[in-house]
Design a protein around this motif. Structure first.
Motif, PDB file in Angstrom:
ATOM      1  N   LYS A  28       0.949  -1.217  -0.007  1.00 12.49           N
ATOM      2  CA  LYS A  28      -0.126   0.074   0.050  1.00 12.49           C
ATOM      3  C   LYS A  28       1.077   1.181  -0.047  1.00 12.49           C
ATOM      4  CE  LYS A  28      -3.796  -0.159   2.402  1.00 12.49           C
ATOM      5  NZ  LYS A  28      -4.584  -0.220   3.692  1.00 12.49           N
ATOM      6  N   LEU A  29       0.860   2.029  -1.029  1.00  6.95           N
ATOM      7  CA  LEU A  29       1.967   2.983  -1.336  1.00  6.95           C
ATOM      8  C   LEU A  29       1.228   4.301  -0.507  1.00  6.95           C
ATOM      9  CD1 LEU A  29       3.261   2.053  -4.645  1.00  6.95           C
ATOM     10  CD2 LEU A  29       4.055   1.399  -2.493  1.00  6.95           C
ATOM     11  N   ARG A  30       1.773   4.797   0.370  1.00  8.23           N
ATOM     12  CA  ARG A  30       1.490   6.074   0.909  1.00  8.23           C
ATOM     13  C   ARG A  30       2.401   6.796   1.578  1.00  8.23           C
ATOM     14  NH1 ARG A  30      -4.120   4.252   4.417  1.00  8.23           N
ATOM     15  NH2 ARG A  30      -5.529   3.651   2.701  1.00  8.23           N
ATOM     16  N   GLN A  31       2.260   8.067   1.686  1.00  9.25           N
ATOM     17  CA  GLN A  31       3.176   9.092   2.124  1.00  9.25           C
ATOM     18  C   GLN A  31       2.796   9.109   3.452  1.00  9.25           C
ATOM     19  OE1 GLN A  31       5.615   9.547  -0.299  1.00  9.25           O
ATOM     20  NE2 GLN A  31       5.600  11.647   0.353  1.00  9.25           N
ATOM     21  N   PRO A  32       3.721   9.131   4.441  1.00  7.01           N
ATOM     22  CA  PRO A  32       5.303   9.399   4.221  1.00  7.01           C
ATOM     23  C   PRO A  32       6.093   7.837   4.166  1.00  7.01           C
ATOM     24  CG  PRO A  32       5.036   9.717   6.440  1.00  7.01           C
ATOM     25  CD  PRO A  32       3.876   9.404   6.058  1.00  7.01           C
ATOM     26  N   ALA A  33       5.292   6.784   4.292  1.00 10.18           N
ATOM     27  CA  ALA A  33       5.945   5.464   4.332  1.00 10.18           C
ATOM     28  C   ALA A  33       6.754   5.276   2.949  1.00 10.18           C
ATOM     29  CB  ALA A  33       4.900   4.544   4.704  1.00 10.18           C
ATOM     30  N   LEU A  34       6.334   5.965   1.943  1.00  7.89           N
ATOM     31  CA  LEU A  34       7.073   5.500   0.426  1.00  7.89           C
ATOM     32  C   LEU A  34       8.464   5.665   0.648  1.00  7.89           C
ATOM     33  CD1 LEU A  34       6.459   4.590  -2.395  1.00  7.89           C
ATOM     34  CD2 LEU A  34       5.815   6.860  -3.022  1.00  7.89           C
ATOM     35  N   GLU A  35       8.842   6.890   1.258  1.00  2.72           N
ATOM     36  CA  GLU A  35      10.180   7.414   1.193  1.00  2.72           C
ATOM     37  C   GLU A  35      10.760   6.277   1.753  1.00  2.72           C
ATOM     38  OE1 GLU A  35      12.876  11.137   2.580  1.00  2.72           O
ATOM     39  OE2 GLU A  35      10.593  11.446   2.393  1.00  2.72           O
ATOM     40  N   THR A  36      10.419   5.807   2.926  1.00  5.87           N
ATOM     41  CA  THR A  36      11.095   4.604   3.779  1.00  5.87           C
ATOM     42  C   THR A  36      11.346   3.434   2.788  1.00  5.87           C
ATOM     43  OG1 THR A  36      10.453   5.746   5.734  1.00  5.87           O
ATOM     44  CG2 THR A  36      11.254   3.433   5.933  1.00  5.87           C
ATOM     45  N   LEU A  37      10.281   3.187   2.259  1.00  3.33           N
ATOM     46  CA  LEU A  37      10.154   1.785   1.490  1.00  3.33           C
ATOM     47  C   LEU A  37      11.287   1.881   0.209  1.00  3.33           C
ATOM     48  CD1 LEU A  37       6.563   1.509   0.927  1.00  3.33           C
ATOM     49  CD2 LEU A  37       7.940   0.106   2.199  1.00  3.33           C
ATOM     50  N   VAL A  38      11.798   3.141  -0.288  1.00  2.83           N
ATOM     51  CA  VAL A  38      12.501   3.105  -1.495  1.00  2.83           C
ATOM     52  C   VAL A  38      13.795   3.481  -1.054  1.00  2.83           C
ATOM     53  CG1 VAL A  38      10.757   3.869  -3.052  1.00  2.83           C
ATOM     54  CG2 VAL A  38      11.900   5.580  -2.003  1.00  2.83           C
ATOM     55  N   SER A  55       7.191  12.509  -4.373  1.00  6.11           N
ATOM     56  CA  SER A  55       7.792  13.802  -4.011  1.00  6.11           C
ATOM     57  C   SER A  55       9.370  13.648  -4.456  1.00  6.11           C
ATOM     58  CB  SER A  55       7.842  14.228  -2.615  1.00  6.11           C
ATOM     59  OG  SER A  55       8.382  13.116  -1.873  1.00  6.11           O
ATOM     60  N   GLY A  56       9.827  14.905  -4.528  1.00  3.20           N
ATOM     61  CA  GLY A  56      11.389  15.026  -4.816  1.00  3.20           C
ATOM     62  C   GLY A  56      12.151  14.127  -3.721  1.00  3.20           C
ATOM     63  N   GLU A  57      11.635  14.075  -2.306  1.00  2.00           N
ATOM     64  CA  GLU A  57      12.211  13.530  -1.508  1.00  2.00           C
ATOM     65  C   GLU A  57      12.284  11.828  -1.847  1.00  2.00           C
ATOM     66  OE1 GLU A  57      11.544  17.523  -0.130  1.00  2.00           O
ATOM     67  OE2 GLU A  57      10.115  15.875  -1.162  1.00  2.00           O
ATOM     68  N   VAL A  58      11.178  11.415  -2.379  1.00  3.05           N
ATOM     69  CA  VAL A  58      11.005   9.874  -2.452  1.00  3.05           C
ATOM     70  C   VAL A  58      11.995   9.759  -3.674  1.00  3.05           C
ATOM     71  CG1 VAL A  58       9.476   8.285  -3.662  1.00  3.05           C
ATOM     72  CG2 VAL A  58       8.770   9.644  -1.863  1.00  3.05           C
ATOM     73  N   MET A  59      12.188  10.594  -4.695  1.00  2.00           N
ATOM     74  CA  MET A  59      13.048  10.236  -5.998  1.00  2.00           C
ATOM     75  C   MET A  59      14.626  10.363  -5.344  1.00  2.00           C
ATOM     76  SD  MET A  59      11.432  12.688  -8.653  1.00  2.00           S
ATOM     77  CE  MET A  59       9.392  12.641  -9.026  1.00  2.00           C
ATOM     78  N   GLU A  60      14.799  11.479  -4.545  1.00  2.00           N
ATOM     79  CA  GLU A  60      16.232  11.453  -3.726  1.00  2.00           C
ATOM     80  C   GLU A  60      16.391  10.067  -3.054  1.00  2.00           C
ATOM     81  OE1 GLU A  60      19.606  13.287  -3.666  1.00  2.00           O
ATOM     82  OE2 GLU A  60      17.655  14.407  -4.472  1.00  2.00           O
ATOM     83  N   ALA A  61      15.493   9.680  -2.266  1.00  2.00           N
ATOM     84  CA  ALA A  61      15.711   8.388  -1.485  1.00  2.00           C
ATOM     85  C   ALA A  61      16.028   7.353  -2.231  1.00  2.00           C
ATOM     86  CB  ALA A  61      14.293   8.230  -0.234  1.00  2.00           C
TER      87      ALA A  61
END
Length: 358
Positions: A28-38, A55-61
């Motif tokens: 289940k892809l939801r913020q803010p968990a997505l940044e941690t997953l990737v 978000s840009g933070e997700v792409m950076e992570a």
């Protein structure tokens, strides 16, 4: 090679990844968990719905391992394409979602009312089309829009999708929206370097220059100023595929009766066409030979959503395995790729020698 796949899309697409030998993590892809997953950098692609914010933070992570993001959507309201481009990430979206289907229907009605066979039609009743796929006139050439200026009233998702389809094949696409700041925020703010396909203008300019006027206002918002179009020396065709009666039909009927417009095309619910139970406000239009009535599109069906999702996933897989760029929206030059690389949704052309295909 591993994919992070939204659980809402898994039942329709998981088998495609398996057949290609690509592993998937279904979550289940939801913020803010997505940044941690990737963050561990193990995913080559994300396949999500338009509700998921990337978000840009997700792409950076995600790091350099993330090569592509696939979004099952008509537009990218939750993903900044310029940010993705900066990170070297290809973005692909669904080519024919509901907005694109509505735009395609409008485009077909354009071609029909502008065709020679329709304009020479000698009939005392409206042309009623019960099958959307049949909206191809006998005299169709593909060049009906070549010297025409198209005016769009309302510049939301459907209008943007329509402009993408017709801009290379017509003289000019003008557009007016009573909420320009919303249009800018939803369709241009995230891609400031991409030139808009629609030339935004005042309502009077559409009245003075458009050969075809198409209505795309949303909700119950009424179109104001149509009397300017009905008085125009251009005598345009009026096409209305909006779901609600957004322009006053009594005024449109008067314009038809007094021959102040070339003709009109609009949609009604499919079931009404099948039953022949046309609402009272539409019955007077049935006696005009220069009117086309077609079935309106309903809400996207489950099967249509499944088809769109599978088409996108195949395109994502083909990129990972073959560097295929179909359905990509990023400008090619920002990646420094080969000149022959082609991004279908960002190609621009003014060549009227290219026929418009239905």
């Amino acid at each position: 090679m591993r994919i992070l796949l939204d659980e809402k899309l898994a039942s329709d697409t998981e088998d495609l990844f398996a057949a290609a030998g690509i592993k998937t993590d279904i979550l289940k892809l939801r913020q803010p968990a997505l940044e941690t997953l990737v963050r561990h950098g193990k995913y080559s692609a994300l396949v999500v719905r338009d509700k998921t914010r990337i978000s840009g933070e997700v792409m950076e992570a995600a790091g350099k391992s993330l090569k592509i993001i696939g979004v099952v959507a008509d537009s990218l309201v939750n993903l900044n394409v310029m940010e993705a481009t900066r990170h070297g990430i290809i973005v692909k979206i669904t080519e024919y979602g509901n907005s694109y289907e509505a735009a395609n229907l409008t485009k077909r009605l354009f071609i029909y009312v502008l065709s020679k066979s329709f304009q020479k039609r000698d009939a005392q009743e409206a042309l009623v089309l019960k099958d959307v796929e049949s909206i191809v006139p006998d005299s169709y050439t593909g060049f009906e829009l070549a010297d025409k200026t198209v005016g769009l009233i309302g510049c939301g998702r459907v209008a943007q999708a329509l402009a993408m389809q017709i801009e290379p094949h017509c003289k000019c696409v003008l557009g007016h929206d009573s909420h320009p700041e919303v249009v800018y925020r939803n369709h241009h703010l995230t891609n400031p370097l991409e030139h808009p396909l629609i030339e935004y203008c005042q309502f009077i300019e559409i009245a003075e220059e458009a050969d075809v006027v198409s209505i795309h206002t949303s909700g119950d918002e009424k179109v104001r100023g149509m009397e300017e179009i009905y008085r125009s020396d251009r005598m345009p065709f009026i096409v209305d595929t909006s779901r609600n009666e957004t322009c006053h039909r009594s005024d449109l009927l008067s314009a038809l009766s007094e021959e102040r417009i070339q003709g009109a095309a609009f949609t009604v619910p499919y079931q009404d066409l099948i039953k022949g139970d046309v609402e009272e406000s539409l019955k007077p239009f049935l006696s005009f030979g220069n009117v086309v009535i077609a079935p309106a599109l309903g809400k996207p069906t489950g099967e249509a959503h499944r088809k769109n999702s599978r088409t996108l996933v195949r395109s994502v897989i083909n990129y990972l395995l073959k560097q295929d760029l179909s359905l990509a929206v990023n400008p090619p030059k920002t990646f420094g790729g080969k000149e022959e690389q082609r991004y279908p949704l960002s190609v621009r052309s003014r060549r009227v020698s290219t026929p418009l295909r239905l």
